[in-house]
Design an enzyme around this catalytic site. Sequence first.
Site, PDB file in Angstrom:
ATOM      1  N   LEU A   1      -3.672  -1.310   4.873  1.00  0.00           N
ATOM      2  CA  LEU A   1      -3.681  -0.144   3.993  1.00  0.00           C
ATOM      3  C   LEU A   1      -4.566  -0.392   2.769  1.00  0.00           C
ATOM      4  CD1 LEU A   1      -2.454   2.676   3.675  1.00  0.00           C
ATOM      5  CD2 LEU A   1      -0.593   1.632   2.376  1.00  0.00           C
TER       6      LEU A   1
ATOM      7  N   HIS B   1       2.119  -4.910  -2.556  1.00  0.00           N
ATOM      8  CA  HIS B   1       2.724  -5.018  -1.227  1.00  0.00           C
ATOM      9  C   HIS B   1       3.907  -4.045  -1.110  1.00  0.00           C
ATOM     10  CE1 HIS B   1       0.519  -8.050   0.918  1.00  0.00           C
ATOM     11  NE2 HIS B   1       1.493  -8.255   1.769  1.00  0.00           N
TER      12      HIS B   1
END
Length: 461
Positions: A368, A359
Site C-alpha cells: 500500500l 503500518h
Amino acid sequence: MYVQASPGDPEHVARVVQRHWQKILGRIFPEAVVSHLSAFRGGMTPQGELILSHPTRFNKRMTLPGLVVVLRKGPGPLPGDMPLGDNHLYWASRPRMLLENLKRSSTRLGRTAGRAEVEAFLVRVLQASGEEAMNRIRDDAKHLKETLDAAAEFQILNALIGELLGTHAKGALRTAEGHLVARGIPADSGALHRLGRLADALRGTPLPRFTDAAAQDPARTHFAFLEAYFSNYVEGTRFSIEEAEQIALHNQIVVSRPKDSHDLLGVFHLILDLRFRSSLPSPDDILEGLCERHRRMLDRRPEVTPGEFKMTTNFAGQTEFVNPALVRGTLLEGAKQASGVPEGLARAVFYAFLVSEIHPFNDGNGRLSRLLMNAELSRLGLCRIIIPTLYHEQYVDAQRALTRGTDPVPLIHALSRIAKWTTLFDYTDLGDVVRAMTSAHAFEENARQFQLLGPDGVVFA
C-alpha cells in the site's frame, strides 16, 4: 537430529490438513460458517478446536489429523459473512461474531469469548476505527439479532457500545480499558517527529522529475505488471515471472494458491484503475481512502480484515509500529504534513514513508505504501517507481535509518536512485524488458553476491 517427515507420517498429514482446512471443510460441510470463538480468535481456539455453524449439520464433533471440528447449530451465511475464496465456506462477519460470543458457553471448554473480551474488542475497534465503525457494528447487529436468536445479546452489545460512545448511562462496562477509553484520536508523537524530519529534508532537497516511461499501452500494462510482481514478491507472495504473467495478464488463477493469485491481481488492478492510479485521498479523506484501497487489494483475505485498521500492534524485527489507538490521529496529522511537501518525487517519498512508518493494517502495508507513492507520481504524469527484488533490502535499510535514527537522507537518496533506474528500460515488449531486467540482476535476492545493473550492463550508481 532433524528427520524430514515422509508423506505418510502423521505429523506431515496433520500439517497438510492444517494448511488446507478451508478447502477440506468446504467439501465436507458446504455453506458452513466459521463462528463463535473461532471467528473471534482468528481460527483455532486455545483448545485446538475449529468451530463451525451450520443450519442442518450440528451437534457434531469431527477429529481430523491436526484438527478438531465442532459443529454448532446456527444459520448459514448471512449478509456480511465473507466467503473464504471458492471453498463454499464462510467467515462470520464482525457483528455476527460479537453477538455469538456474547452467548453463554454451554461447555466447560468455553466456545464463546464472553462479555469482558467482547468489551475489550469493542474498545480496540473504537480506538482503531472510530465511532462510525462502532455505529456500523450496532446497526448491522440489530438486523441480525432475530436470525441469530440473539435479542438478549444485542441488548448487551447495544449497551456496551452506547456507554463507550457516551450515549448511554453508565453501568454496562466491566473492564478497566472500557472505563478508561478516550473518545479522542491521539497521535504518535515519535512518528510525527520522524515525518517532520523527512518533510523538512524534502523541502530542502531539489529532486529530479522523471517523465513517465510507460505512458501508453502496451507499455503501461507491462509496467503495471512488473510493479505489481516485484511489490508482491518482496512481501512473500512469490511466483515465477511466468506464473505471474499468466495470473495478471491472462487471469489464470493458480489453483493451489488462489489467495496469493488474487493478492497479485489486487495490486495489479489498483495500478491500472484510473481512480486509484493517479489520485491520492485528500488529507481529510486519508482514512477512508486508505481503507478502500486496502479492501480492494486484499478482499480475498478476510483473516487480515481488509479495509479495517489493525487492532493489535505489529512489529518488523525489533521495530514496533504505531499503536492501534494512535493510527487514525497519526495518519490525519501526517497527511496534513504531506500537503506542505513539494509535489512530485518529494511528496511520493513522504507518502511511502507515511504508510510504512505507521503500518496501519494487519497486512499489506508495504504494498500500500508503494501504491500511494506511485499515485503521487502518476498524478503529475511522472514515471512510477519499481523497486526490484535486489534493491529491496537497501530500500528497507534506508527506511530503518529514519525510523530508528531519524536520518531521512538515506531514504531520499534510495528512492531517487531507483526512480532513475526505473526510467532506463523500454516497457513496450514484455519479453524484452523481462530479459533486460534479468540481465540487470533485478530478480536476484542476494545483494552481497550481485550488483544492480542498468540495461546497458553497467553497474548502476
